[in-house]
Design a protein around this motif. Structure first.
Motif, PDB file in Angstrom:
ATOM      1  N   ASN A   1     -61.023 -96.132  66.875  1.00 22.90           N
ATOM      2  CA  ASN A   1     -62.429 -96.712  67.090  1.00 22.90           C
ATOM      3  C   ASN A   1     -62.442 -97.681  67.976  1.00 22.90           C
ATOM      4  O   ASN A   1     -63.492 -97.644  68.669  1.00 22.90           O
ATOM      5  N   TYR A   2     -61.269 -98.525  68.282  1.00 21.17           N
ATOM      6  CA  TYR A   2     -61.345 -99.511  69.413  1.00 21.17           C
ATOM      7  C   TYR A   2     -61.442 -98.926  70.529  1.00 21.17           C
ATOM      8  O   TYR A   2     -62.306 -99.073  71.715  1.00 21.17           O
ATOM      9  N   LEU A   3     -60.589 -98.015  70.984  1.00 21.32           N
ATOM     10  CA  LEU A   3     -60.596 -97.232  72.449  1.00 21.32           C
ATOM     11  C   LEU A   3     -61.382 -95.954  72.902  1.00 21.32           C
ATOM     12  O   LEU A   3     -61.643 -95.972  73.464  1.00 21.32           O
ATOM     13  N   GLY A   4     -61.190 -95.282  71.603  1.00 24.46           N
ATOM     14  CA  GLY A   4     -61.978 -94.080  71.774  1.00 24.46           C
ATOM     15  C   GLY A   4     -61.634 -93.011  72.831  1.00 24.46           C
ATOM     16  O   GLY A   4     -60.540 -93.253  73.488  1.00 24.46           O
ATOM     17  N   GLY A   5     -61.935 -91.828  72.565  1.00 18.72           N
ATOM     18  CA  GLY A   5     -61.551 -90.793  73.833  1.00 18.72           C
ATOM     19  C   GLY A   5     -60.075 -90.552  73.424  1.00 18.72           C
ATOM     20  O   GLY A   5     -59.530 -90.601  72.469  1.00 18.72           O
ATOM     21  N   VAL A   6     -59.727 -89.818  74.807  1.00 21.65           N
ATOM     22  CA  VAL A   6     -58.223 -89.351  74.733  1.00 21.65           C
ATOM     23  C   VAL A   6     -57.201 -90.635  74.578  1.00 21.65           C
ATOM     24  O   VAL A   6     -56.219 -90.394  74.068  1.00 21.65           O
ATOM     25  N   MET A   7     -57.881 -91.558  75.309  1.00 22.41           N
ATOM     26  CA  MET A   7     -56.663 -92.926  75.186  1.00 22.41           C
ATOM     27  C   MET A   7     -56.773 -93.332  73.512  1.00 22.41           C
ATOM     28  O   MET A   7     -55.703 -93.609  73.072  1.00 22.41           O
ATOM     29  N   GLY A   8     -57.861 -93.541  73.118  1.00 28.08           N
ATOM     30  CA  GLY A   8     -57.781 -93.890  71.701  1.00 28.08           C
ATOM     31  C   GLY A   8     -56.918 -92.854  70.858  1.00 28.08           C
ATOM     32  O   GLY A   8     -56.157 -93.287  69.969  1.00 28.08           O
ATOM     33  N   THR A   9     -57.112 -91.714  70.917  1.00 30.18           N
ATOM     34  CA  THR A   9     -56.352 -90.590  70.290  1.00 30.18           C
ATOM     35  C   THR A   9     -55.003 -90.615  70.426  1.00 30.18           C
ATOM     36  O   THR A   9     -54.090 -90.559  69.728  1.00 30.18           O
ATOM     37  N   HIS A  10     -54.533 -90.886  71.706  1.00 26.18           N
ATOM     38  CA  HIS A  10     -53.164 -90.871  72.191  1.00 26.18           C
ATOM     39  C   HIS A  10     -52.642 -92.129  71.443  1.00 26.18           C
ATOM     40  O   HIS A  10     -51.452 -92.037  70.878  1.00 26.18           O
ATOM     41  N   CYS A  11     -53.159 -93.286  71.681  1.00 26.58           N
ATOM     42  CA  CYS A  11     -52.576 -94.562  71.147  1.00 26.58           C
ATOM     43  C   CYS A  11     -52.527 -94.819  69.632  1.00 26.58           C
ATOM     44  O   CYS A  11     -51.424 -95.026  69.169  1.00 26.58           O
ATOM     45  N   ALA A  12     -53.506 -94.103  69.049  1.00 22.23           N
ATOM     46  CA  ALA A  12     -53.584 -93.863  67.639  1.00 22.23           C
ATOM     47  C   ALA A  12     -52.285 -92.978  67.134  1.00 22.23           C
ATOM     48  O   ALA A  12     -51.908 -93.434  66.040  1.00 22.23           O
ATOM     49  N   SER A  13     -51.981 -92.054  67.901  1.00 17.97           N
ATOM     50  CA  SER A  13     -50.610 -91.210  67.546  1.00 17.97           C
ATOM     51  C   SER A  13     -49.422 -92.171  67.543  1.00 17.97           C
ATOM     52  O   SER A  13     -48.490 -91.603  67.092  1.00 17.97           O
TER      53      SER A  13
END
Length: 121
Positions: free
Chosen positions: A53-65
């Motif tokens: 939610n903070y980052l969003g997009g592919v960067m958010g998805t990657h960091c969240a993983s």
């Protein structure tokens, strides 16, 4: 100093930093949306959603993983590999260590950055 000492030190330094950062990222304080003291911390189980939610997009998805639990698991693996290097029962050279510990060394160096070859015990 044995040849293996410097390699074990690289793995241990990456493991130490991963663990330290993962624990800090999953602390209650870090899980407060936008650092707002008035808001309740997001439950630890929802850490990935908070980051996404903070980052969003592919960067958010990657960091969240890269959940703190995943980071600590990788740190544990690096520490285990450092122990294996320390426990090498015979004399080895740099090439042998680089060949036989390619994956953990690559992971540790990628995490620590380009100056990791200078890490000493």
């Amino acid at each position: 100093m044995a040849v293996t000492d410097k390699y074990a030190a690289i793995l241990r330094e990456a493991a130490r930093r991963m663990t330290e950062r993962a624990k800090a990222a999953n602390a209650e304080e870090a899980r407060r949306p936008y650092g707002d003291q008035a808001l309740q911390p997001v439950p630890a189980a929802e850490w990935g959603k908070l980051v996404d939610n903070y980052l969003g997009g592919v960067m958010g998805t990657h960091c969240a993983s890269w959940h703190p639990v995943a980071a600590i698991a990788v740190a544990d693996w690096l520490e285990d590999e450092a122990v294996q290097i320390d426990d090498t029962p015979y004399r080895v050279d740099d090439d042998w260590v680089e060949r036989n510990y390619r994956a953990p060394l690559a992971a540790a160096r990628a995490y620590l950055g380009p100056n990791t070859v200078t890490v000493q015990p």
